[in-house]
Motif scaffolding. Structure first.
Motif, short mmCIF file in Angstrom:
data_model
loop_
_atom_site.label_atom_id
_atom_site.label_comp_id
_atom_site.label_asym_id
_atom_site.label_seq_id
_atom_site.Cartn_x
_atom_site.Cartn_y
_atom_site.Cartn_z
N SER A 196 10.65 -2.17 15.67
CA SER A 196 10.02 -2.60 14.42
C SER A 196 8.65 -3.19 14.68
O SER A 196 7.68 -2.93 13.94
CB SER A 196 10.90 -3.62 13.69
N ARG A 199 15.18 -0.68 9.55
CA ARG A 199 16.14 -0.44 10.63
C ARG A 199 17.48 -1.10 10.38
O ARG A 199 18.35 -1.09 11.25
CB ARG A 199 15.54 -0.91 11.96
N TRP A 251 5.45 -5.22 9.06
CA TRP A 251 6.55 -5.58 9.98
C TRP A 251 7.81 -5.93 9.18
O TRP A 251 8.92 -5.55 9.57
CB TRP A 251 6.11 -6.75 10.86
N GLU A 311 9.34 -2.71 8.31
CA GLU A 311 9.88 -2.05 9.50
C GLU A 311 11.22 -2.67 9.91
O GLU A 311 12.14 -1.96 10.32
CB GLU A 311 8.88 -2.16 10.66
N ILE A 312 11.34 -3.99 9.81
CA ILE A 312 12.60 -4.66 10.17
C ILE A 312 13.71 -4.20 9.24
O ILE A 312 14.80 -3.80 9.68
CB ILE A 312 12.43 -6.19 10.10
N SER A 352 15.91 -2.83 18.34
CA SER A 352 15.43 -2.77 16.95
C SER A 352 14.24 -3.71 16.74
O SER A 352 13.30 -3.37 16.00
CB SER A 352 16.55 -3.10 15.97
#
Length: 443
Positions: free
Chosen positions: A283, A85, A78, A81-82, A279
């Motif tokens: 994410s 973006r 995670w 993923e954050i 977003s």
């Protein structure tokens, strides 16, 4: 090996190829092969012990999933993923470019250093290659850099996402092999730096031998200007240092550090203006999808491992290898070839969970350190990321550049050979892997 165990091993291997050939998800395929081992083998081979399948499956899956250590996996995913973006890739190229202008090869080194930094927030090879490639390849092409070298360096450096902690593959290996995640993270630092030096060293030597293929440097900048250009990148580097430092100094476990990383990534994303409901949701769902896939593979592999353990295949194979008188280096060479062949057909996580139950008894019997073997296996899995036909980094670069698979593979070959050199170095000098965790965790 005894005849019954040889027959059992061949039957399980054949069943696995059948299920994978039918297109069954690899996690389910592993579980189905485990079911074959528990239910079918005792009927076909009387020497195999009969076991209650529901108890074996329930126990194996619960033990593989109910792990506090494994909680770090979705959190680190995670975190990546954050930051994926955010404008991290754009900020990274602009922030690193002024610092490499004096090096032979100039901006080509941004691929290596940028992948090394993003690897520390992503843990994924494909995500590292895609994120850095989206920004660096157009920028390098516009400035007149040699495209084959840009593609090759990006393919090689993108694999650092598996080696530089926090690494998803390291977490999977640590859980499967019951090895400390913290030790693996610390052990990956020096090999990761060594691989970056090998890549940058090759770029520098190639550039000096081909000066006409490297465009002139940009106008020089003052130290203050360089810092201003790196202004957006510095907070991300500080977040990485904080997360990894908390692990290395013993302040936090890997899971606790992952929580810090998620909170810090959310804060940086909000500060940069890229955090919104869309977003955040994207994410989170991206992390859920990838985590569920990995957990399904781990659960299936745990059931298969339990079935194989009951059949005695791993112990028999380890005894057979020991009776052949193979030298430790010969065993490592054979395993390297086996993993490279496997890497042509299945992904790195599946390679590890599929083979660890068979390979670890052999490794333990030859006296290799399991932390060292974890880094070795990560390096070999990295090599598999750039070998066809299932080299994920090759697929990513094919999509980014529009080039054919074989052309991308040809550009990547020098960096593949450098990774072979890296495997040889850590095999001959294992202290490169083991010295740092022994030093930091025994103080």
């Amino acid at each position: 090996m005894e005849l019954a165990q040889t027959e059992a091993g061949l039957l399980l291997l054949g069943a696995l190829f059948v299920f994978l050939g039918l297109g069954v998800w690899i996690g389910l395929a592993l579980a189905m092969v485990g079911l074959v081992g528990v239910v079918v083998l005792p009927m076909l081979i009387p020497a195999m012990p009969a076991m209650p399948p529901e108890k074996v499956m329930g126990t194996a899956i619960w033990q593989s999933i109910a792990s506090w250590t494994l909680a770090a996996l979705p959190l680190f995913i995670w975190m990546g993923e954050i930051l994926f973006r955010t404008r991290l890739s754009e900020d990274m190229f602009r922030g690193l470019a002024p610092w490499v202008q004096r090096l032979p090869g100039r901006l080509m080194h941004v691929n290596v250093i940028g992948c090394g930094i993003f690897a520390a927030v992503s843990g994924s090879s494909a995500a590292t290659t895609a994120t850095i490639g989206k920004m660096s390849l157009p920028a390098l092409t516009q400035r007149g850099y040699h495209l084959p070298m840009a593609i090759g360096s990006l393919a090689g450096a993108g694999t650092l996402g598996l080696l530089i902690p926090p690494s998803i593959v390291m977490i999977v290996y640590g859980v499967a092999a019951e090895v400390s995640i913290v030790r693996l993270f610390i052990a990956g630092v020096l090999p990761g730096i060594m691989l970056m030096v090998l890549f940058s060293g090759y770029i520098a030597v190639w550039s000096m031998l081909n000066p006409d293929k490297t465009p002139p440097s940009d106008p020089p900048m003052s130290f203050g200007q360089k810092l201003r250009e790196s202004g957006q990148l510095i907070p991300v580097v500080l977040l990485i240092l904080f997360v990894m430092g908390s692990i290395y100094l013993g302040v936090a476990t890997a899971t606790e550090a992952a929580v810090f990383g998620v909170v810090g990534a959310l804060a940086l994303s909000a500060w940069g203006g890229s955090l919104n409901w869309t977003s955040f949701k994207d994410s989170l769902m991206g992390a859920v999808r990838l985590s569920c896939m990995i957990n399904l593979i781990l659960a299936g592999a745990a059931f298969l491992t339990q079935a194989m353990a009951y059949s005695g295949i791993p112990a028999a194979m380890a005894a057979w290898v020991g009776s052949q008188g193979f030298s430790p280096f010969m065993i490592i060479a054979c395993l390297t070839v086996i993993y490279l062949v496997l890497g042509c057909f299945i992904d790195g996580i599946s390679m590890i969970v599929l083979t660890v139950s068979v390979v670890l008894p052999i490794i333990s019997s030859t006296g290799f350190d399991l932390v060292w073997f974890g880094i070795f296996i990560v390096l070999v899995v990295e090599m598999a990321q750039i070998t066809p036909p299932v080299g994920f980094n090759l697929f990513v670069l094919q999509g980014l550049t529009g080039k054919g698979m074989f052309e991308v593979m040809r550009h990547t070959l020098p960096f593949f050979l450098l990774m072979v050199v890296a495997v040889a170095i850590v095999t001959v000098f294992p202290a490169i892997v083991t010295w740092l965790p022994q030093t930091m965790l025994t103080r």
